[in-house]
Design a protein around this motif. Sequence first.
Motif, PDB file in Angstrom:
ATOM      1  N   ILE A 182       0.845  -1.194   0.000  1.00  0.00           N
ATOM      2  CA  ILE A 182       0.000   0.000   0.000  1.00  0.00           C
ATOM      3  C   ILE A 182       0.878   1.241   0.000  1.00  0.00           C
ATOM      4  O   ILE A 182       1.913   1.292   0.669  1.00  0.00           O
ATOM      5  CB  ILE A 182      -0.957   0.000   1.212  1.00  0.00           C
ATOM      6  CG1 ILE A 182      -1.922   1.177   1.117  1.00  0.00           C
ATOM      7  CG2 ILE A 182      -0.194   0.006   2.525  1.00  0.00           C
ATOM      8  CD1 ILE A 182      -3.033   1.122   2.146  1.00  0.00           C
ATOM      9  N   SER A 184      -0.793   4.482   0.065  1.00  0.00           N
ATOM     10  CA  SER A 184      -1.550   5.560   0.711  1.00  0.00           C
ATOM     11  C   SER A 184      -1.106   5.714   2.158  1.00  0.00           C
ATOM     12  O   SER A 184      -0.905   4.719   2.852  1.00  0.00           O
ATOM     13  CB  SER A 184      -3.050   5.246   0.687  1.00  0.00           C
ATOM     14  OG  SER A 184      -3.550   5.267  -0.619  1.00  0.00           O
ATOM     15  N   ILE A 186      -1.452   6.096   6.096  1.00  0.00           N
ATOM     16  CA  ILE A 186      -2.461   5.512   6.971  1.00  0.00           C
ATOM     17  C   ILE A 186      -3.537   6.529   7.321  1.00  0.00           C
ATOM     18  O   ILE A 186      -4.727   6.201   7.435  1.00  0.00           O
ATOM     19  CB  ILE A 186      -1.799   4.976   8.257  1.00  0.00           C
ATOM     20  CG1 ILE A 186      -0.783   3.875   7.895  1.00  0.00           C
ATOM     21  CG2 ILE A 186      -2.842   4.425   9.215  1.00  0.00           C
ATOM     22  CD1 ILE A 186      -1.382   2.688   7.199  1.00  0.00           C
ATOM     23  N   LEU A 189      -6.607   6.723   5.215  1.00  0.00           N
ATOM     24  CA  LEU A 189      -7.576   5.632   5.268  1.00  0.00           C
ATOM     25  C   LEU A 189      -8.695   5.911   6.259  1.00  0.00           C
ATOM     26  O   LEU A 189      -9.579   5.103   6.456  1.00  0.00           O
ATOM     27  CB  LEU A 189      -6.863   4.324   5.635  1.00  0.00           C
ATOM     28  CG  LEU A 189      -5.749   3.904   4.679  1.00  0.00           C
ATOM     29  CD1 LEU A 189      -5.162   2.576   5.106  1.00  0.00           C
ATOM     30  CD2 LEU A 189      -6.249   3.829   3.251  1.00  0.00           C
ATOM     31  N   VAL A 198      -7.797   4.904  -2.206  1.00  0.00           N
ATOM     32  CA  VAL A 198      -6.707   4.092  -1.672  1.00  0.00           C
ATOM     33  C   VAL A 198      -5.781   3.724  -2.824  1.00  0.00           C
ATOM     34  O   VAL A 198      -6.243   3.310  -3.900  1.00  0.00           O
ATOM     35  CB  VAL A 198      -7.240   2.815  -0.999  1.00  0.00           C
ATOM     36  CG1 VAL A 198      -6.099   2.006  -0.398  1.00  0.00           C
ATOM     37  CG2 VAL A 198      -8.260   3.180   0.075  1.00  0.00           C
ATOM     38  N   CYS A 200      -2.347   1.539  -4.161  1.00  0.00           N
ATOM     39  CA  CYS A 200      -1.434   0.416  -3.953  1.00  0.00           C
ATOM     40  C   CYS A 200      -0.438   0.393  -5.101  1.00  0.00           C
ATOM     41  O   CYS A 200      -0.594   1.084  -6.109  1.00  0.00           O
ATOM     42  CB  CYS A 200      -2.187  -0.909  -3.883  1.00  0.00           C
ATOM     43  SG  CYS A 200      -3.406  -1.000  -2.568  1.00  0.00           S
ATOM     44  N   LEU A 273      -3.762  -8.547   0.088  1.00  0.00           N
ATOM     45  CA  LEU A 273      -3.419  -7.463   1.013  1.00  0.00           C
ATOM     46  C   LEU A 273      -4.714  -6.925   1.629  1.00  0.00           C
ATOM     47  O   LEU A 273      -5.630  -6.532   0.917  1.00  0.00           O
ATOM     48  CB  LEU A 273      -2.691  -6.355   0.258  1.00  0.00           C
ATOM     49  CG  LEU A 273      -2.187  -5.158   1.074  1.00  0.00           C
ATOM     50  CD1 LEU A 273      -1.140  -5.597   2.083  1.00  0.00           C
ATOM     51  CD2 LEU A 273      -1.591  -4.102   0.146  1.00  0.00           C
ATOM     52  N   THR A 274      -4.773  -6.929   2.970  1.00  0.00           N
ATOM     53  CA  THR A 274      -5.959  -6.449   3.679  1.00  0.00           C
ATOM     54  C   THR A 274      -5.758  -4.996   4.097  1.00  0.00           C
ATOM     55  O   THR A 274      -4.766  -4.667   4.750  1.00  0.00           O
ATOM     56  CB  THR A 274      -6.239  -7.305   4.923  1.00  0.00           C
ATOM     57  OG1 THR A 274      -6.385  -8.680   4.529  1.00  0.00           O
ATOM     58  CG2 THR A 274      -7.518  -6.855   5.612  1.00  0.00           C
ATOM     59  N   ILE A 275      -6.705  -4.137   3.698  1.00  0.00           N
ATOM     60  CA  ILE A 275      -6.607  -2.699   3.971  1.00  0.00           C
ATOM     61  C   ILE A 275      -7.865  -2.247   4.712  1.00  0.00           C
ATOM     62  O   ILE A 275      -8.962  -2.306   4.157  1.00  0.00           O
ATOM     63  CB  ILE A 275      -6.449  -1.897   2.664  1.00  0.00           C
ATOM     64  CG1 ILE A 275      -5.233  -2.399   1.874  1.00  0.00           C
ATOM     65  CG2 ILE A 275      -6.330  -0.412   2.951  1.00  0.00           C
ATOM     66  CD1 ILE A 275      -5.093  -1.772   0.504  1.00  0.00           C
TER      67      ILE A 275
END
Length: 316
Positions: A182, A184, A186, A189, A198, A200, A273-275
């Motif tokens: 990622i 972006s 934090i 978010l 967002v 990536c 990837l978990t965002i």
Amino acid sequence: FTSTRDFGQLQPTVEEMRLDNLLEKIQSKLVLNDELLERIDARRADLKKICKEEDLKIARECDQVKERVKNAGEDLKKKTSGVFHDLDQVLMDRREVVRTGSLVLCPEIEKIMELGDDGQDAIFNVEECWEKVREVAEHEQPNIDLKMPLFNSTPTLSKVKASDIGYLCMADFLPNNFELFITSPITKLVSNTNTTKVSCMIKTDQMFTDNIQSFIKFSIKNVSSEDSVSFCMEDSMLSEDRKSFSISFVAQQPGMHLVTVLLYGQHITNSPLTIPVTRDKSPPTKADIASPEVKAVKHFPISSPDQNYNPSPGQL
């Protein structure tokens, strides 16, 4: 002496020169075609040979997977036997307690029965007898209704796909040559607007060749709502050195977002990837509402996007 007319007749005409040139070109092309046909046939023979070799590799891998599954099953059965053995030992210990108690009680009850037959109740020491059997008589019955362990299968191997066994490397590089992360901040978010952009990036120390581009694909999903999320076409760009590719999407709802990037059907590094995207309840500022500036470098050749503007299979 030869006359001028006779000498002119000995020289090739323009039509004859053109015909010879055409014939030479046709003959040269036929020779090249014959050579190419031989090379194609040889290549086809190589394909059949390589195909058999790859089939053998797949068969060996499947056999090894079967052996690993068999060994895992044997380990599980061994563990199961150990658990049941321990439970059996518990029951044996409790049986021994009951049996030992019976050995204490039986002689005393025999003495009482004998007294009853002879009519000599008065000389029997009840207090002494009770002291002997008190512990056994007042001891609670051991619990023998143990919880029995039962086997339950897991869904891990319920649906084995071809990609679980392996994959065919169709281009220049492998999935582990590419990494997803990622870009972006934090703080971005957490938004107080209805949409959060967002960003990536897929990066490699190799190169996004045309072949790689045709076999890599990605998807974005809001795990919380189980909805597919469309990516920003204008922000999806390949860097000039062809070593990184940017992906952006707009999170219209808060929740966990899952970004998946596959090459030959295999996850690249850090995929999925978990965002997490959260919503701030404070009023939005002008900076939040303003759209970020996008400077396109070069876009991937995206064709036939679906209704969510996601790429067609096999393409970014």
